[in-house]
Structure formats: C-alpha cells, structure tokens
Design a protein around this motif. Sequence first.
Motif, PDB file in Angstrom:
ATOM      1  N   ARG A 124      -6.908   3.166  -0.054  1.00 16.23           N
ATOM      2  CA  ARG A 124      -7.210   1.753   0.159  1.00 16.23           C
ATOM      3  C   ARG A 124      -6.735   0.989  -1.078  1.00 16.23           C
ATOM      4  O   ARG A 124      -5.908   1.465  -1.829  1.00 16.23           O
ATOM      5  N   HIS A 125      -7.261  -0.193  -1.296  1.00 18.42           N
ATOM      6  CA  HIS A 125      -6.889  -0.973  -2.481  1.00 18.42           C
ATOM      7  C   HIS A 125      -7.148  -0.126  -3.722  1.00 18.42           C
ATOM      8  O   HIS A 125      -8.141   0.603  -3.802  1.00 18.42           O
TER       9      HIS A 125
ATOM     10  N   GLY B 258       0.814  -1.213   0.000  1.00 25.42           N
ATOM     11  CA  GLY B 258       0.000   0.000   0.000  1.00 25.42           C
ATOM     12  C   GLY B 258       0.846   1.261   0.000  1.00 25.42           C
ATOM     13  O   GLY B 258       0.542   2.227  -0.709  1.00 25.42           O
TER      14      GLY B 258
ATOM     15  N   ARG C  68       0.147   9.608   2.053  1.00 25.57           N
ATOM     16  CA  ARG C  68       0.058   8.497   1.112  1.00 25.57           C
ATOM     17  C   ARG C  68      -0.692   8.885  -0.151  1.00 25.57           C
ATOM     18  O   ARG C  68      -1.036   8.036  -0.965  1.00 25.57           O
TER      19      ARG C  68
ATOM     20  N   GLU D  61       2.348   1.679  -3.443  1.00 27.79           N
ATOM     21  CA  GLU D  61       1.316   2.154  -4.373  1.00 27.79           C
ATOM     22  C   GLU D  61       1.092   3.650  -4.207  1.00 27.79           C
ATOM     23  O   GLU D  61       0.949   4.389  -5.189  1.00 27.79           O
ATOM     24  N   SER D  62       1.098   4.113  -2.963  1.00 31.36           N
ATOM     25  CA  SER D  62       0.910   5.544  -2.708  1.00 31.36           C
ATOM     26  C   SER D  62       2.066   6.364  -3.267  1.00 31.36           C
ATOM     27  O   SER D  62       1.863   7.432  -3.857  1.00 31.36           O
TER      28      SER D  62
END
Length: 347
Positions: free
Chosen positions: A331-332, A103, A142, A106-107
């Motif tokens: 989130r996802h 996560g 994020r 990804e951020s």
Amino acid sequence: MGRKPTRKDDHGAAQALSPPPSPQREIRRAKAEVSFEDQSLLGPLFGQFDANLVQIENRLGVFISARGDVAHIEGPEDSVARARDVLKAMYDRLATGQDMDAGAIESLISMSNEPTLEGIVKGDAEHPPVMIRTRRKTIVPRSAGQIPYMRQLARDDIIFALGPAGTGKTYLAVAQAVSQLITGSVQRLILSRPAVEAGEKLGFLPGDMKDKVDPYLRPLYDALFDCMPPEQVERRIDSGEIEIAPIAFMRGRTLADSFIILDEAQNTTREQMKMFLTRFGQNSRMVVCGDPKQVDIPGGDRMSGLADAVEKLEGVEGIAVSRFTSADVVRHPIVGRIVEAYEGTSE
C-alpha cells in the motif's frame, strides 16, 4: 524532469548540493545509460512531465536525464545500478501490456535490492515470469516476499500466508483462485472469514444472516471485483460457482474441485481451524491468510487456530508457509512504516 537540490553561495549564485561523503568510505560516483527500443512506450515509461523519473530520482538519490530513447543516470554507484534495473523492469512490464503507476514503481524500487529483479520480470529458461492472469488484469509481484508466495499459489495444496495487512496475502490468493476458475482447473471458488471479530456480536445488526455477515466479508468482494467484471461475479455467485460465507458454514462439508480461501485466520479457534482444514477435498487448493500479531478472539494468541496449525503442519508434504514483513507492504509507503513502528514497540 526533477532537479538536484541547490543552495546559494556567498555571492548569491546557485550551487548544486552533493550528499556529504560517508565517514567510513568514499562514495563512488557512477554514470549509466539505458536505451529503449520501442519509442511508443517512452511516454508511459517516463510519465507525464517525467514524473516517473522524478520518483526514482527522489527515492534513490540519483539524477536522470532523458534524451530521445536514452535515459542517462548519474549518482552513487549502487543507486545508479538500482535505478537502471528499475527502468529496465518498468520497460519490460509496459512491453507486456501491464500498467505502470506510482505504486508499481515504488514496488520495483523496493525490489531493486533483490539480485534477481530482471529475472523476476522477464523469467528465464527454468522459471517463466511470475504472474497471475485474470479477466481484468495481469498481476505481477510487487514485493520480494510475493515472489515465492505466488509460486506456492500455483503449486502447493495448502498454503499458510502470514504477515501484516497490506502485503497482498488475500488479494493474490483471490487472483489465483479467479485465474483457476476462469481456466476451469477448479469448479468452485469458496471464500471464508470468521464472522465475529474483536469480540463483536452480530445479533444487533439488522437483516438476515447474509446482511449481518456481508460487512465482514466485504474485503473478499472487493478483491473479486478487482479481478473479474462485477456482472460475472454476481452471475457466478448466483450459480454457486463463487461462495462467500463465514467459517461456521463450512462444517460438515467436503470441498472437492475447489479453490478455498480463509481470511483473517488468526481469529479462528483451534477447533475451527481443524474443522476448516479437514474440509479439503480432491483436486482442491486451500489458502489460509492471517496476521498472527492481530489476534482479536478471547484468549489471544494461545487460543488462535492459525498459530497452532502452522506449528503442527509446517514441513508436512504439500503444505507451504509464506511469511511477510513490513518490507512487503504494497500500500502507500507510510503503511509499511506504521507497521514497522508498531512491530518495534510490541517486542
């Protein structure tokens, strides 16, 4: 390591597939190297079986090979630059003791479009790194939208945080509140929410009033437990340092030396919102979180106290407004795409 996709030629031999060139302009290829000083961080940096590098490869369309303490990146020029910045940012976060998971990566990939990514992580002479320290973790932005919001949380008296679920509005507010409670800059943490959502009534639920409203306040408890050991949360609730209550319980009070958070504020009426905002006392900070597109009270948008308050108060000294979009969902990744699809069909 990840591998480039392949295809078979006419003789059955594998050939690397390259993305077709843009019809408008030729895609410029580039190579870059990133070296890392602390070799003890290479394991968590690259991930088990280079999983972190594969994630960057798949998202940015580059090829990364790691040899010793150097990562070699190859691919389209823009993507190589972004991959280099992401790897540097990951290393900087690990060097400050922060965890690195899918996560977080990804951020960073999402934020790598921002020209100030390196400055966000490291800070500079004018602005220290943007972060919130709690007992359990250090929290950093994020998404691009979280950066100004986290600065507002540390600076402004009243903050309105508007946007879809999953953007960190309430979580970051709770984290900032916990940080200030721990350091003693506020004496109390007050978390509130409308107790009735989507027109539902509480009377049929078993138990006393606390039992009836606790399910509605559960997300606030979850954020607290993520920032502070559970036994400390329970102890501070028992002592009154932390109070979690529906908005109706705020009437008639003046909340001084407090960090006050109102969640799901789009489901307050105009009268409730005015009542809540006027509870503000000396040495306090107030955060009002909500999604203007998810109004569940009778009358819909025109009865929502959140939209009315923002319209009246935006621009008033001491009051800040942060607006999040689906691009800020942390989130996802599929949650962001769901929000985007719903927002597109609602217009």
